[in-house]
Structures are given as structure tokens and as C-alpha cells.
Design an enzyme around this catalytic site. Structure first.
Site, short mmCIF file in Angstrom:
data_model
loop_
_atom_site.label_atom_id
_atom_site.label_comp_id
_atom_site.label_asym_id
_atom_site.label_seq_id
_atom_site.Cartn_x
_atom_site.Cartn_y
_atom_site.Cartn_z
N CYS A 98 3.62 2.92 3.60
CA CYS A 98 3.73 3.58 2.29
C CYS A 98 3.81 5.08 2.53
O CYS A 98 3.08 5.62 3.36
CB CYS A 98 2.49 3.25 1.46
SG CYS A 98 2.51 4.00 -0.17
N HIS A 140 4.87 -4.18 -4.11
CA HIS A 140 4.28 -2.95 -3.56
C HIS A 140 4.50 -1.77 -4.51
O HIS A 140 3.56 -1.05 -4.87
CB HIS A 140 4.88 -2.66 -2.18
CG HIS A 140 4.44 -1.37 -1.56
ND1 HIS A 140 3.73 -1.32 -0.39
CD2 HIS A 140 4.60 -0.07 -1.97
CE1 HIS A 140 3.46 -0.04 -0.10
NE2 HIS A 140 4.00 0.73 -1.04
N GLU A 141 5.76 -1.58 -4.94
CA GLU A 141 6.09 -0.42 -5.77
C GLU A 141 5.41 -0.51 -7.14
O GLU A 141 4.90 0.49 -7.66
CB GLU A 141 7.60 -0.26 -5.92
CG GLU A 141 8.35 0.05 -4.63
CD GLU A 141 7.76 1.20 -3.83
OE1 GLU A 141 7.20 2.13 -4.42
OE2 GLU A 141 7.84 1.15 -2.59
#
Ligand code: NI
Length: 172
Positions: A98, A140-141
Site C-alpha cells: 500500500c 483493498h481500495e
């Protein structure tokens, strides 16, 4: 257009729940999007959520395998006010990184298959069923929009490692 500064783990904006975008076609959304695309290109990342550039709005951009290509091309998606629905209970583990947690990688469980929906930059609603890497990137986003970093999804913190030591995990 400008390259934006990325918030790092510990910055309070990364823990906040972001707000819905009222008008996906507004000038302010367009300018934010242009800057996010330029920032992602500059930093060579896979995805970026608005809170990572200090804007608490429900907007993410990400690369995923191009469905129309039989090569390994990636295409850029823009997703505004997303909703995710897991399909089935199958969970996969894979390594994630990330931009807000630079230098580290973690082994993260995610739903293998999801349906997601939202608006594109033209204000058109769409939904998709995806699996594998595409499903992982979206999860994830979109977690960023609810103030969640991948580290919080991990179930074994011994699988949080520095990128430079990936070789010991048989993965480069
Ligand atoms: Ni991230």
C-alpha cells in the site's frame, strides 16, 4: 494537474469514513480524479483511494487485468461511491502492499469473488462480478474509504514483512 502528497499510516485521515460524492461529474471531482491519476502514474502504484491524498471522499482508482485483452495488459478503472457484495465464502490469501504503508508487504485474506457497483466519471452507474486480483484490488481500495488499512485485515502479523526480504517467502 499536479502530483499529490500521499498520507502514510498514522495520519488520521486514513482512519476516517469518507463521504459520498454528490455529483460524480462536478468540476471538483474531475480535478481530483486528474490529480489522482497523475499521482498514481508518478508513483507507479496499482491503486489509489482519495483519503490517501488527504481527501475524505468515496472515490478510488485502480489497475486491473484488462478483460478485453489476452495479453497481461492492465486497464485503469475509476470507481465513485462504491458498494461491494461478497459472492460465496471462498477466501484467498495473497501479498499486498500500500502506498500509505511504504516498504512493507503483508499476506491478506480477501473474498475470492465479489460483485461491486458504483459510478464512473461520466456519472453512469455500473456493476461487475470479478474474482482474483481484480476482486482483491477493489476490496483493498474500498477499505480505505472506511478507514481500514490492509494491515488491519491480516490474521498473522508475522506475515507483515519488508519488501526487501520478500525473497525469504519464495516470492519476488
Ligand atoms: Ni492502499
Amino acid at each position: 494537474m499536479s502530483i499529490l502528497k500521499i498520507a502514510k499510516m498514522g495520519h488520521p485521515i486514513l482512519r476516517k469514513k469518507s463521504q459520498e460524492i454528490v455529483d460524480p461529474r462536478s468540476d471538483s471531482t474531475k480535478y481530483l480524479l486528474d490529480d489522482m491519476i497523475e499521482t498514481l502514474e508518478d508513483i507507479q502504484g496499482l491503486g489509489l483511494a482519495a483519503p490517501q491524498v488527504h481527501v475524505s471522499k468515496r472515490l478510488v482508482i485502480f489497475y486491473s487485468p484488462d478483460e478485453k485483452s489476452n495479453h497481461n495488459d492492465m486497464s485503469l478503472s475509476i470507481l465513485i461511491n462504491p458498494i461491494i457484495e461478497p459472492l460465496g465464502s471462498e477466501i484467498d490469501y495473497d501479498w499486498e502492499g500500500c502506498l500509505s504503508v511504504p516498504g512493507l508487504r503483508g499476506l491478506v485474506p480477501r473474498y475470492n469473488k465479489i460483485r461491486y457497483s458504483g459510478f464512473n466519471q461520466e456519472g453512469e452507474f455500473f456493476d461487475k462480478v470479478v474474482d482474483g486480483l481484480h476482486a482483491r484490488v477493489v476490496q483493498h481500495e474500498c477499505d480505505h474509504l472506511d478507514g481500514i488499512l490492509y494491515v488491519q485485515r491480516m490474521d498473522k502479523l508475522e506475515n507483515l514483512i519488508f519488501e526487501s526480504e520478500m525473497k525469504f517467502f519464495g516470492n519476488t
